[in-house]
Design a protein around this motif. Structure first.
Motif, PDB file in Angstrom:
ATOM      1  N   THR A   1       4.348   8.421   5.441  1.00 28.94           N
ATOM      2  CA  THR A   1       4.921   9.426   6.339  1.00 28.94           C
ATOM      3  C   THR A   1       4.915   8.952   7.783  1.00 28.94           C
ATOM      4  OG1 THR A   1       2.799  10.549   6.765  1.00 28.94           O
ATOM      5  CG2 THR A   1       4.077  11.252   4.823  1.00 28.94           C
TER       6      THR A   1
ATOM      7  N   THR B   1       5.857   6.097  10.820  1.00 31.43           N
ATOM      8  CA  THR B   1       6.906   5.138  11.164  1.00 31.43           C
ATOM      9  C   THR B   1       6.333   3.730  11.280  1.00 31.43           C
ATOM     10  OG1 THR B   1       6.601   5.375  13.555  1.00 31.43           O
ATOM     11  CG2 THR B   1       8.107   6.932  12.473  1.00 31.43           C
TER      12      THR B   1
ATOM     13  N   GLU C   1       4.527   8.446  -1.590  1.00 27.20           N
ATOM     14  CA  GLU C   1       4.815   9.773  -1.075  1.00 27.20           C
ATOM     15  C   GLU C   1       6.286  10.038  -1.390  1.00 27.20           C
ATOM     16  OE1 GLU C   1       3.718  12.601   0.467  1.00 27.20           O
ATOM     17  OE2 GLU C   1       5.854  13.107   0.459  1.00 27.20           O
ATOM     18  N   PRO C   2       6.603  11.018  -2.251  1.00 27.07           N
ATOM     19  CA  PRO C   2       7.962  11.154  -2.786  1.00 27.07           C
ATOM     20  C   PRO C   2       8.999  11.706  -1.814  1.00 27.07           C
ATOM     21  CG  PRO C   2       6.574  12.933  -3.596  1.00 27.07           C
ATOM     22  CD  PRO C   2       5.668  12.005  -2.849  1.00 27.07           C
ATOM     23  N   ASN C   3       8.573  12.380  -0.755  1.00 32.30           N
ATOM     24  CA  ASN C   3       9.533  13.028   0.128  1.00 32.30           C
ATOM     25  C   ASN C   3      10.238  12.045   1.046  1.00 32.30           C
ATOM     26  OD1 ASN C   3       8.935  15.757  -0.751  1.00 32.30           O
ATOM     27  ND2 ASN C   3       6.955  15.492   0.280  1.00 32.30           N
ATOM     28  N   GLU C   4      11.388  12.435   1.528  1.00 34.59           N
ATOM     29  CA  GLU C   4      12.143  11.613   2.485  1.00 34.59           C
ATOM     30  C   GLU C   4      11.281  11.355   3.713  1.00 34.59           C
ATOM     31  OE1 GLU C   4      16.420  11.683   4.898  1.00 34.59           O
ATOM     32  OE2 GLU C   4      15.743  13.434   3.755  1.00 34.59           O
ATOM     33  N   GLY C   5      11.293  10.100   4.155  1.00 34.56           N
ATOM     34  CA  GLY C   5      10.474   9.755   5.312  1.00 34.56           C
ATOM     35  C   GLY C   5      10.842   8.393   5.862  1.00 34.56           C
TER      36      GLY C   5
ATOM     37  N   LEU D   1      12.287   3.329   3.910  1.00 34.01           N
ATOM     38  CA  LEU D   1      13.711   3.323   3.571  1.00 34.01           C
ATOM     39  C   LEU D   1      13.983   2.646   2.237  1.00 34.01           C
ATOM     40  CD1 LEU D   1      15.082   2.331   7.084  1.00 34.01           C
ATOM     41  CD2 LEU D   1      14.778   4.626   6.148  1.00 34.01           C
TER      42      LEU D   1
ATOM     43  N   TYR E   1      14.848  -0.822  11.912  1.00 33.37           N
ATOM     44  CA  TYR E   1      13.731  -0.824  10.979  1.00 33.37           C
ATOM     45  C   TYR E   1      13.036  -2.188  10.956  1.00 33.37           C
ATOM     46  CZ  TYR E   1      17.369  -2.883   8.006  1.00 33.37           C
ATOM     47  OH  TYR E   1      18.385  -3.672   7.517  1.00 33.37           O
TER      48      TYR E   1
ATOM     49  N   THR F   1       8.210  -3.234   2.043  1.00 31.88           N
ATOM     50  CA  THR F   1       9.066  -2.079   2.285  1.00 31.88           C
ATOM     51  C   THR F   1       9.741  -2.220   3.646  1.00 31.88           C
ATOM     52  OG1 THR F   1       7.321  -0.744   3.335  1.00 31.88           O
ATOM     53  CG2 THR F   1       7.577  -0.558   0.938  1.00 31.88           C
TER      54      THR F   1
ATOM     55  N   ASN G   1      10.727  -0.035   6.808  1.00 38.52           N
ATOM     56  CA  ASN G   1      10.328   1.227   7.411  1.00 38.52           C
ATOM     57  C   ASN G   1      11.071   1.472   8.717  1.00 38.52           C
ATOM     58  OD1 ASN G   1       8.262   0.680   5.430  1.00 38.52           O
ATOM     59  ND2 ASN G   1       6.967   2.192   6.460  1.00 38.52           N
TER      60      ASN G   1
END
Length: 676
Positions: A535, A537, A605-609, A612, A648, A672, A674
């Motif tokens: 969650t 940045t 963490e499954p939610n959009e955040g 990317l 990113y 990842t 980010n």
């Protein structure tokens, strides 16, 4: 005719030619077109300016900052390359030659800029290799690092590539964070001067990062220190004189040499007349003999062909050379221009005469050839000259004399071993090529000749459409060679950058190594945060930020479902008796990829955040099998962060899976992208 004054750029000022200036003639007309040189240059002042002004400014930048700077320089030169083309005709080079020199130099800059962003950190310390555990419990560790030398790089370049020759040295030097003093060969320094002006006028470089000596260096090399580097391209004789100077030897000053060599090409025994390989060989040799009028450090000087094909190769090559129009390089019909100077012409003819003592000239007469649009006597023109050595085993001068022009010698070989013996008689070269469609021949040559050559170039019908050619050094690959080729090494991607850095072994605790390398080392301090790392940045994440997951029990139902769902019904997961017969498993165990899938489900963490995309994983290892009923836990730690663009960056996570006893089950690095 106005004689151009070729200036030097020293300690932030342009300085005109003065005492000791030398006239420079057009290679095409023989007329004096420029003057360069100044014996009054303050060489100590130049060194001080580089060390005290340029060096600190460059070292304050990260590798990524320097990479962006190099890319901007390449774009600036590219916008002004027509002016460089126009000026370069006076060196005797054709438009095709300009593209090799100028466009090739620009392309080299772009490659180093890209590699700097992709393969080096956005920091000030380059990590060379992996961490070494030096103690039983991992509290004392070691790591090799590279940091910029705190001196200056003196680049001494040859006349044949006034732009590429400078840029292929300058790009890795600037990327390392070291300022450069460039000394081009006087015969073509007017082209280099313009390229330097373009870079300086762009305002991209920090003060002191680049200086130019048009003319002689004076006693500059006697004033160097252990923090300085000399990178030289030129003749073996000059290299020996410079590198053996007492001051250079006494202070162990780095000396990188790329010098003349007797590069060779082997026509494979399978490449008979009528095959694509035979035609390719003839085409490659003709191109290497005539491009830049043969004034290439990588040009083919010797050809080894099967004895029964010697006459056929001579005939085919002569026919191609007949089509090579010699003339004013500005003419569109010209395929080969002039040598760089009258002095170079005399040297080539003298060396050709020496080769002629052991070989018969079978093509090209320097006393009888046609030049289109120019005067052959006033300009530095020579024709392509092909020699045939009938006794290469007893010959000496054909294997140690380089005529640095459009001159090459053909010789026959009995078998592949004989070809290897002949190609190695050059006692070290920048490149040897082998034209063959037989992988066994390629392997035999690689094993027998690799130790004598900096690069081995293999080509055939499969690769010929995309290959870059025998004589094209690429920034991705090392350029240099052993023995008479100088023993040095340039380019080769990040390898070339390391020549301008010091490799240092550091030893200490995981926290110490993490702090120096800006990369988390297992065993170093971990930081937990209430907010899930996914969650946060890119900029909010810190090296060492860690998530410890709750445990999960792996069931037999999980194993069987995964096996049937994926189709992976390997016996170790499905047949208990067979698994027990395997020395690695106690019985039926969970799939390794099942464990990875569970791990992702445990830490994601499954939610959009800000996360990317998952772009892959590195260094996956499975250490211990997991049976049904056992528990796994996951630790996810921010190991390294690398910006990628304006939106990113890449986060490298260290992921470890442990069982209920805390023993390591699997370990890998997750990548990842980010958002900032």
């Amino acid at each position: 005719m106005t004689i151009q004054q070729i200036n030097s750029f020293a300690a932030g000022e342009w300085i005109a030619p003065g005492e000791g200036a030398r006239n420079i003639a057009s290679a095409v007309t023989g007329d004096i077109i420029a003057s360069a040189g100044n014996n009054a240059l303050d060489v100590q002042g130049m060194l001080d300016y580089a060390r005290n002004v340029g060096g600190p400014a460059l070292r304050a930048l990260t590798f990524h900052d320097r990479a962006k700077m190099i890319k901007a320089l390449a774009l600036a030169i590219s916008k002004n390359k027509q002016a460089l083309y126009d000026l370069s005709f006076a060196t005797g080079a054709t438009q095709s030659d300009h593209m090799i020199d100028i466009d090739g130099g620009i392309g080299t800059m772009f490659v180093f800029a890209s590699k700097g962003r992709r393969e080096m950190p956005d920091g000030h310390v380059y990590l060379d290799g992996e961490v070494e555990q030096l103690s039983r419990h991992g509290t004392f560790m070691g790591q090799h690092i590279c940091t910029p030398l705190q001196g200056v790089a003196v680049h001494i370049n040859a006349f044949n590539f006034p732009v590429w020759g400078m840029l292929e040295k300058l790009a890795p030097t600037l990327l390392a964070g070291v300022p450069a003093i460039v000394k081009p060969a006087t015969n073509s320094c007017y082209v280099t001067e313009l390229a330097v002006k373009i870079m300086l006028d762009s305002g991209i470089l920090p003060a002191g990062a680049l200086q130019l000596v048009s003319g002689g260096l004076g006693d500059m090399l006697d004033r160097l220190t252990l923090q300085d580097v000399v990178s030289f391209t030129g003749s073996a004789q000059t290299a020996l004189s410079l590198r053996s100077a007492p001051h250079i030897l006494e202070n162990s000053i780095r000396f990188v040499a790329e010098q003349d060599s007797l590069n060779a090409s082997i026509l494979g025994p399978d490449a008979a007349p009528g095959t694509p390989e035979f035609d390719l060989f003839v085409k490659e040799v003709q191109r290497e003999m005539t491009t830049k009028a043969g004034q290439k450090c990588t040009a083919i000087r010797r050809m080894m062909v099967p004895e029964n094909h010697v006459e056929t190769v001579i005939e085919a090559l002569s026919a191609r050379l007949d089509k090579t129009q010699i003339g004013d390089p500005k003419l569109e019909t010209t395929r080969m221009g002039a040598l760089v100077s009258g002095g170079q012409k005399r040297d080539v003819l003298e060396k050709a005469a020496i080769i002629g003592q052991e070989a018969e000239r079978v093509y090209g007469d320097p006393d009888n050839f046609t030049v289109d649009g120019a005067d052959a006597e006033k300009g530095a023109f020579v024709p392509p000259m092909l020699f045939h050595c009938a006794n290469p085993d007893s010959a000496e001068r054909v294997h140690d004399t380089e005529a640095f022009g459009p001159v090459s010698t053909i010789m026959g070989y009995r078998d592949v071993n004989h070809a290897i013996e002949l190609v190695n008689k050059g006692q070290g070269s920048l490149v040897a090529s082998v034209i063959t469609h037989d992988p066994a021949v390629a392997r035999e040559v690689a094993m027998g000749a690799g130790a004598f050559h900096g690069r081995l170039y293999f080509n055939n019908r499969d690769s010929m459409k995309e290959s870059t050619g025998h004589g094209s050094p690429l920034p991705h690959m090392v350029h240099g060679g052993p023995g008479r080729a100088g023993g040095g090494e340039e380019m080769g991607g990040v390898r070339g950058v390391k020549h301008y850095m010091q490799r240092t072994a550091i030893q200490g605790s995981p926290d110490i190594l993490s702090a120096i390398g800006d990369k988390w080392v297992p065993g170093a301090t971990e930081t937990t945060n209430k907010a899930h790392p996914f969650t946060r940045t890119f900029h909010d994440l810190k090296i060492g930020d860690t998530l410890h997951t709750e445990p999960r029990v792996v069931t037999m139902e999980d194993i069987e479902h995964f096996a049937h769902f994926t189709g992976d019904t390997f016996y170790a997961h499905m047949d208990d008796a067979a698994a027990k017969r395997n020395p690695f498993f106690p019985g039926r165990v969970a799939h390794g990829y099942l464990l990875l899938s569970f791990a992702a489900g445990m830490f994601v963490e499954p939610n959009e955040g800000p996360v990317l995309a998952n772009t892959g994983l590195d260094n996956l290892r499975f250490m211990k099998p997991i049976e049904a009923g056992e528990t796994i836990k996951v630790r996810l730690t921010v190991k390294k962060k690398t910006p990628r663009n304006e939106e990113y960056g890449e986060v490298r996570w260290h992921v470890s899976l442990t069982d209920g006893e805390g023993e390591l089950v699997a370990e890998y690095e997750l990548l990842t992208m980010n958002a900032y």
